[in-house]
Design a protein around this motif. Sequence first.
Motif, short mmCIF file in Angstrom:
data_model
loop_
_atom_site.label_atom_id
_atom_site.label_comp_id
_atom_site.label_asym_id
_atom_site.label_seq_id
_atom_site.Cartn_x
_atom_site.Cartn_y
_atom_site.Cartn_z
N GLN A 67 -5.86 -17.06 -9.76
CA GLN A 67 -6.31 -17.51 -8.43
C GLN A 67 -5.71 -18.86 -8.05
O GLN A 67 -5.72 -19.24 -6.86
N PHE A 68 -5.19 -19.61 -9.03
CA PHE A 68 -4.57 -20.90 -8.75
C PHE A 68 -3.04 -20.79 -8.74
O PHE A 68 -2.39 -21.26 -7.81
N ARG A 69 -2.48 -20.16 -9.77
CA ARG A 69 -1.03 -20.15 -9.90
C ARG A 69 -0.33 -19.20 -8.94
O ARG A 69 0.86 -19.33 -8.70
N ARG A 70 -1.07 -18.22 -8.38
CA ARG A 70 -0.45 -17.28 -7.45
C ARG A 70 -0.84 -17.58 -5.99
O ARG A 70 -0.72 -16.71 -5.13
N LEU A 71 -1.28 -18.82 -5.73
CA LEU A 71 -1.66 -19.17 -4.37
C LEU A 71 -0.52 -18.95 -3.36
O LEU A 71 -0.75 -18.41 -2.27
N PRO A 72 0.73 -19.34 -3.67
CA PRO A 72 1.82 -19.06 -2.71
C PRO A 72 1.99 -17.57 -2.44
O PRO A 72 2.29 -17.17 -1.31
N ASP A 73 1.80 -16.73 -3.47
CA ASP A 73 1.92 -15.29 -3.29
C ASP A 73 0.85 -14.75 -2.34
O ASP A 73 1.07 -13.78 -1.62
N MET A 74 -0.33 -15.37 -2.37
CA MET A 74 -1.42 -14.92 -1.50
C MET A 74 -0.99 -14.96 -0.04
O MET A 74 -1.20 -14.02 0.72
N ILE A 75 -0.37 -16.09 0.35
CA ILE A 75 0.07 -16.25 1.73
C ILE A 75 1.21 -15.29 2.04
O ILE A 75 1.24 -14.65 3.10
N LYS A 76 2.13 -15.15 1.11
CA LYS A 76 3.29 -14.29 1.32
C LYS A 76 2.90 -12.83 1.51
O LYS A 76 3.43 -12.13 2.39
N GLN A 77 1.95 -12.36 0.70
CA GLN A 77 1.59 -10.95 0.76
C GLN A 77 0.87 -10.57 2.05
O GLN A 77 0.88 -9.40 2.46
N LEU A 78 0.25 -11.54 2.71
CA LEU A 78 -0.42 -11.24 3.97
C LEU A 78 0.58 -10.80 5.03
O LEU A 78 0.25 -10.04 5.95
N LYS A 79 1.82 -11.27 4.91
CA LYS A 79 2.85 -10.92 5.89
C LYS A 79 3.65 -9.69 5.47
O LYS A 79 4.33 -9.09 6.30
N ALA A 80 3.56 -9.33 4.20
CA ALA A 80 4.48 -8.32 3.66
C ALA A 80 4.03 -6.88 3.91
O ALA A 80 4.84 -6.02 4.24
N GLY A 81 2.73 -6.58 3.73
CA GLY A 81 2.27 -5.20 3.80
C GLY A 81 2.32 -4.62 5.20
O GLY A 81 2.21 -5.32 6.19
N LYS A 82 2.52 -3.31 5.28
CA LYS A 82 2.52 -2.60 6.56
C LYS A 82 1.54 -1.45 6.51
O LYS A 82 1.32 -0.84 5.46
N SER A 83 0.97 -1.12 7.67
CA SER A 83 0.04 0.00 7.75
C SER A 83 0.79 1.27 8.10
O SER A 83 1.98 1.24 8.43
N GLY A 84 0.09 2.37 8.03
CA GLY A 84 0.69 3.64 8.40
C GLY A 84 0.42 4.72 7.38
O GLY A 84 0.10 4.45 6.23
#
Length: 484
Positions: free
Chosen positions: A34-51
């Motif tokens: 939860q601390f070391r992957r904080l940058p990934d948290m923000i990045k993944q919010l933009k990465a996924g797509k629905s469908g």
Amino acid sequence: METLSTISGWIWDPMAYFALGIGVFFTLLTKGVQFRRLPDMIKQLKAGKSGDGGLSSLQTLALTLASRVGVGSIAGVATAVAAGGPGAILWMAITALVGSTCAYAEAVLAQVYKRRIQGEDRGGMPYYIKYGLKAPTLAAVVAVVTLIGYGFVFPGIQANNIGSSAQLAFGLEPWMTGLAITAVLAVVILGGTRRIVNVAQAVVPFMSLGYVLTAVVVISLNLEQVPEAARLIVSSAMGTDPLFGGLVGYAVAWGVRRAVFASALGLGEGTFASAAARASHPGKQGIIQAFSIYIDILLICMASGLMIVITGAYHVKDPAGGFLVNNVPGTVAGPNFMQEAIDTGLPGWGSVFVAVAVLLFAFTSQVFFFYVASTNLVFLLGERRSRFLEGVLKAGALGISFVGTVISADTMWAAGDIGYGLIGWLNMGCVLLLTPVVRKVIRDYDRQRREGLDPAFDPEQLGISGAEFWARSPEKTREAEPTA
């Protein structure tokens, strides 16, 4: 009421420490993901797509926050302070920091064992219990309990808080408010999953931003009180405050209890939205769910707690009877604390603003609760459809939406605590038993990230059985690609 409170205490007093212990355990297991992957948290919010029956990462975050950011973020914080003193606020924050890994583990398991049913990606607690633990009977029991809780009980807590805050702000009778929110809820849930997601995606960012901005204004107007408020919160939490030091046990118990209630941490509530996300690796959805705990507790709940303490708009009950502090005589612990707090800095604005905030927070929670209940019904029915049972669930969700506004607040909270507590014990026990799967997923995710790859999940390669969705999904056959 006394009986309900006693039962609730039996369930929650030990579980508060158990939930905190599980958070510490998964923090060590995941090396502080939860601390070391904080940058990934923000990045993944933009990465996924629905469908194709799945949702984007941002949509699942909004859907999860529709539940997490509910009346627990306002009323829950107030009741924690009333029962455990200002120190309960710090223990809520500590619970969020270490307990977010429990949300991580839940989301990972929900992704690993999800299924494609009736054209939609579905998953959650009963799915990983059935396909991960290979315990179909226990999974069915959990599904039934969760279906009843989220379909016929828990929405009443949200409705009750909407009714009480609207009565204080606008003088509306609770039954009038109940009719109005029930009618709007009917329009949303009859529109199916897509409409539920659209409502959450539209309302959650708006209501969260508005609430935080109001908190910033109130805190700014009382800036000179912040150092003393911070000292009081920390000393009360550590048991060194002359007045509240004797409540340190209550501060821990109620801080953890309300953190769990406000964020559904360890209750498996977020697993149903997590399973609907389209991601190439379960670890991606895991860190997004850990991030949702930060938004709810470290942002929304802490804003509520600070507003209450710096304005002195609270009372603290004496376990021996009476009050240790009673700054707001005659005020019921809940949204009314927040209304008083805002009114100190913005006179006349508190009642109206909190009533609107509670309406939005609680209503989106009701919407999500129906999604949770319907997902459990889908689990029980499989590919079969039952118009009758689906109709009963819709009628129950609408019925408790109205009835919850006219039942006493203490009764609704006690009944809700019992239901949430039972589900929490079942879920956290099952998640612990599935620790080896969580360990494999986090290690696989970390390995691929170290190699500069966009993680892709292959359950067979990791020796994970029962992950049927991944065995036949496009993600299974996709080669891991270098990260941008």
